[in-house]
Design a protein around this motif. Structure first.
Motif, mmCIF file in Angstrom:
data_model
loop_
_atom_site.group_PDB
_atom_site.id
_atom_site.type_symbol
_atom_site.label_atom_id
_atom_site.label_comp_id
_atom_site.label_asym_id
_atom_site.label_seq_id
_atom_site.Cartn_x
_atom_site.Cartn_y
_atom_site.Cartn_z
ATOM 1 N N GLU A 90 0.846 -1.038 -0.103
ATOM 2 C CA GLU A 90 0.014 0.142 0.105
ATOM 3 C C GLU A 90 0.846 1.223 0.124
ATOM 4 O OE1 GLU A 90 -3.632 1.761 2.635
ATOM 5 O OE2 GLU A 90 -2.989 -0.228 3.092
ATOM 6 N N ASP A 91 1.822 1.295 -0.880
ATOM 7 C CA ASP A 91 2.786 2.414 -1.001
ATOM 8 C C ASP A 91 3.133 2.585 -2.554
ATOM 9 O OD1 ASP A 91 5.227 3.780 0.487
ATOM 10 O OD2 ASP A 91 5.909 2.489 -1.093
ATOM 11 N N ARG A 92 3.199 3.877 -2.819
ATOM 12 C CA ARG A 92 3.336 4.292 -4.309
ATOM 13 C C ARG A 92 5.014 3.755 -4.571
ATOM 14 N NH1 ARG A 92 1.255 7.942 -7.446
ATOM 15 N NH2 ARG A 92 -0.068 8.814 -5.976
ATOM 16 N N GLU A 93 5.673 4.240 -3.864
ATOM 17 C CA GLU A 93 7.090 3.980 -4.232
ATOM 18 C C GLU A 93 7.395 2.462 -4.365
ATOM 19 O OE1 GLU A 93 11.720 4.603 -2.773
ATOM 20 O OE2 GLU A 93 10.120 5.542 -1.759
ATOM 21 N N ALA A 94 6.743 1.461 -3.552
ATOM 22 C CA ALA A 94 7.032 0.150 -3.721
ATOM 23 C C ALA A 94 6.173 -0.284 -4.890
ATOM 24 C CB ALA A 94 6.654 -0.588 -2.603
ATOM 25 N N LEU A 95 5.086 0.026 -5.383
ATOM 26 C CA LEU A 95 4.330 -0.167 -6.391
ATOM 27 C C LEU A 95 4.967 0.133 -7.663
ATOM 28 C CD1 LEU A 95 0.489 0.743 -5.482
ATOM 29 C CD2 LEU A 95 1.588 -1.645 -5.829
ATOM 30 N N GLU A 96 5.576 1.431 -7.760
ATOM 31 C CA GLU A 96 6.251 1.765 -8.966
ATOM 32 C C GLU A 96 7.555 1.089 -9.307
ATOM 33 O OE1 GLU A 96 6.317 5.863 -10.113
ATOM 34 O OE2 GLU A 96 4.361 6.298 -8.732
ATOM 35 N N ALA A 97 8.052 0.441 -8.287
ATOM 36 C CA ALA A 97 9.237 -0.450 -8.442
ATOM 37 C C ALA A 97 9.124 -1.790 -9.079
ATOM 38 C CB ALA A 97 9.723 -0.556 -6.870
ATOM 39 N N LEU A 98 7.750 -2.254 -8.966
ATOM 40 C CA LEU A 98 7.443 -3.253 -9.688
ATOM 41 C C LEU A 98 7.398 -3.141 -11.239
ATOM 42 C CD1 LEU A 98 4.360 -4.261 -7.491
ATOM 43 C CD2 LEU A 98 6.446 -5.366 -7.411
ATOM 44 N N PRO A 99 7.837 -4.361 -12.128
ATOM 45 C CA PRO A 99 8.095 -4.338 -13.564
ATOM 46 C C PRO A 99 6.624 -4.199 -13.835
ATOM 47 C CG PRO A 99 9.281 -6.148 -12.584
ATOM 48 C CD PRO A 99 8.560 -5.444 -11.484
ATOM 49 N N GLY A 100 6.741 -3.019 -14.999
ATOM 50 C CA GLY A 100 5.347 -2.856 -15.822
ATOM 51 C C GLY A 100 4.303 -2.079 -14.815
ATOM 52 N N VAL A 101 4.855 -1.501 -13.925
ATOM 53 C CA VAL A 101 3.867 -0.770 -13.054
ATOM 54 C C VAL A 101 4.451 0.807 -12.966
ATOM 55 C CG1 VAL A 101 2.909 -0.400 -10.705
ATOM 56 C CG2 VAL A 101 3.267 -2.581 -11.531
ATOM 57 N N GLY A 102 3.521 1.744 -13.835
ATOM 58 C CA GLY A 102 4.073 3.165 -13.602
ATOM 59 C C GLY A 102 2.984 3.794 -12.691
ATOM 60 N N ARG A 103 3.324 5.154 -12.796
ATOM 61 C CA ARG A 103 2.441 5.873 -12.063
ATOM 62 C C ARG A 103 0.781 5.936 -12.001
ATOM 63 N NH1 ARG A 103 3.649 10.748 -8.995
ATOM 64 N NH2 ARG A 103 1.756 11.797 -8.269
ATOM 65 N N LYS A 104 0.379 5.844 -13.104
ATOM 66 C CA LYS A 104 -0.959 5.316 -13.523
ATOM 67 C C LYS A 104 -1.549 4.193 -12.821
ATOM 68 C CE LYS A 104 -3.001 3.820 -17.463
ATOM 69 N NZ LYS A 104 -3.490 3.394 -18.239
ATOM 70 N N THR A 105 -0.738 3.156 -13.148
ATOM 71 C CA THR A 105 -1.388 1.830 -12.430
ATOM 72 C C THR A 105 -1.173 1.852 -11.073
ATOM 73 O OG1 THR A 105 -0.450 0.485 -14.388
ATOM 74 C CG2 THR A 105 -0.662 -0.678 -12.425
ATOM 75 N N ALA A 106 -0.103 2.407 -10.567
ATOM 76 C CA ALA A 106 -0.044 2.662 -9.033
ATOM 77 C C ALA A 106 -1.351 3.349 -8.464
ATOM 78 C CB ALA A 106 1.096 3.180 -8.547
ATOM 79 N N ASN A 107 -1.529 4.444 -9.156
ATOM 80 C CA ASN A 107 -2.559 5.259 -8.583
ATOM 81 C C ASN A 107 -4.041 4.390 -8.635
ATOM 82 O OD1 ASN A 107 -1.547 7.666 -8.129
ATOM 83 N ND2 ASN A 107 -1.560 8.542 -10.096
ATOM 84 N N VAL A 108 -4.197 3.613 -9.728
ATOM 85 C CA VAL A 108 -5.552 2.897 -9.771
ATOM 86 C C VAL A 108 -5.360 1.843 -8.618
ATOM 87 C CG1 VAL A 108 -6.750 1.239 -10.823
ATOM 88 C CG2 VAL A 108 -5.660 3.090 -12.167
ATOM 89 N N VAL A 109 -4.167 1.211 -8.194
ATOM 90 C CA VAL A 109 -4.325 0.319 -7.165
ATOM 91 C C VAL A 109 -4.586 0.892 -5.954
ATOM 92 C CG1 VAL A 109 -2.854 -1.479 -6.145
ATOM 93 C CG2 VAL A 109 -2.931 -1.548 -8.644
ATOM 94 N N LEU A 110 -3.843 1.920 -5.427
ATOM 95 C CA LEU A 110 -3.965 2.778 -4.458
ATOM 96 C C LEU A 110 -5.287 3.256 -4.181
ATOM 97 C CD1 LEU A 110 -0.554 4.959 -4.516
ATOM 98 C CD2 LEU A 110 -1.167 2.921 -2.877
ATOM 99 N N ASN A 111 -6.160 3.584 -5.295
ATOM 100 C CA ASN A 111 -7.562 4.116 -5.246
ATOM 101 C C ASN A 111 -8.245 3.141 -4.869
ATOM 102 O OD1 ASN A 111 -10.063 4.976 -6.771
ATOM 103 N ND2 ASN A 111 -9.338 6.747 -5.909
ATOM 104 N N VAL A 112 -8.561 2.339 -5.701
ATOM 105 C CA VAL A 112 -9.278 0.847 -5.539
ATOM 106 C C VAL A 112 -9.247 0.006 -4.728
ATOM 107 C CG1 VAL A 112 -10.364 -0.892 -7.229
ATOM 108 C CG2 VAL A 112 -9.752 1.381 -8.376
ATOM 109 N N ALA A 113 -8.144 -0.628 -4.641
ATOM 110 C CA ALA A 113 -7.827 -1.375 -3.609
ATOM 111 C C ALA A 113 -7.772 -0.960 -2.183
ATOM 112 C CB ALA A 113 -6.617 -2.358 -3.991
ATOM 113 N N PHE A 114 -7.158 0.201 -1.950
ATOM 114 C CA PHE A 114 -6.799 0.598 -0.661
ATOM 115 C C PHE A 114 -7.700 1.872 -0.500
ATOM 116 C CE2 PHE A 114 -2.846 -1.724 -1.862
ATOM 117 C CZ PHE A 114 -3.024 -2.763 -1.140
ATOM 118 N N GLY A 115 -8.408 2.619 -1.170
ATOM 119 C CA GLY A 115 -9.206 3.679 -0.859
ATOM 120 C C GLY A 115 -8.575 5.082 -0.758
#
Length: 214
Positions: free
Chosen positions: A106-131
């Motif tokens: 549940e952390d932007r920096e950790a998410l964006e460190a994942l292969p194929g995960v950019g800012r937009k993808t991280a934002n969707v996950v943080l919003n939808v999965a973690f509110g």
């Protein structure tokens, strides 16, 4: 667009759709992450068609690793760039297991460190999965921010930051969904459907009258 118009714009979209949801199908935070990563340069409909049988069998990074890259490719071969995406999904699944106990961080920096995960993808996950009140700017929202005048900007980041600054706080959590759906179905790229637009009045699109009568 002035603050009162911004509020009127988003409040009207909220009134029409008080409980907006992503159109991507998912089971949990992990499958959401995979679905969003697969959706780059692809439609939600196409991604859902591919992931529906996949997610019936695979809903954790451990299960994805057990499935293997070759079988994953078979599931997602109808999605654009499926070879690269399959490699990224396997790589991010391994990192989740190795560094995060198999859980989606549940952390932007950790998410964006994942292969194929950019800012937009991280934002969707943080919003939808973690509110979290993030704003994932895709092509629809970028177009909408500039065309309507709600948050103009030359880059997706500029539009994102503009929306976060200008939208009333109480609407922020769901604004990503309202704006993307409006851009996808009403304020379309080639020909905005101004005749059906529920936010025609506060919109600052200079040519809206022409599309209204077309």
């Amino acid at each position: 667009m002035k603050p009162d118009a911004v509020r009127a714009f988003i409040a009207r979209l909220a009134e029409i759709n008080p409980e907006p949801k992503t159109e991507l199908e998912f089971v949990n935070a992990y499958t959401l992450l995979v679905a969003v990563a697969l959706s780059a340069q692809a439609t939600d409909v196409g991604v859902n068609r591919a992931t529906r049988p996949l997610f019936a069998l695979v809903d954790t990074p451990q299960k994805m690793l057990a499935l293997g890259e070759e079988k994953l490719r078979d599931y997602i071969k109808t999605i654009g760039l499926f070879n690269t995406k399959a490699k990224n999904v396997m790589a991010l699944s391994q990192i989740l297991v190795d560094r995060h106990g198999g859980e989606v961080p549940e952390d932007r920096e950790a998410l964006e460190a994942l292969p194929g995960v950019g800012r937009k993808t991280a934002n969707v996950v943080l919003n939808v999965a973690f509110g979290q009140s993030t704003m994932a700017v895709d092509t629809h929202i970028f177009r909408l921010g500039n065309r309507t005048g709600i948050a103009p900007g030359k880059t997706t980041l500029a539009v994102e930051l503009g929306l976060l600054k200008r939208l009333p706080p109480e609407y922020l959590r769901d604004s990503h969904h309202w704006l993307i759906l409006h851009g996808r179905y009403i304020c379309k790229a080639r020909k905005p459907d101004c005749n059906r637009c529920p936010v025609y009045e506060p919109c600052n699109f200079p040519d809206k009258a022409r599309y209204r009568t077309a």
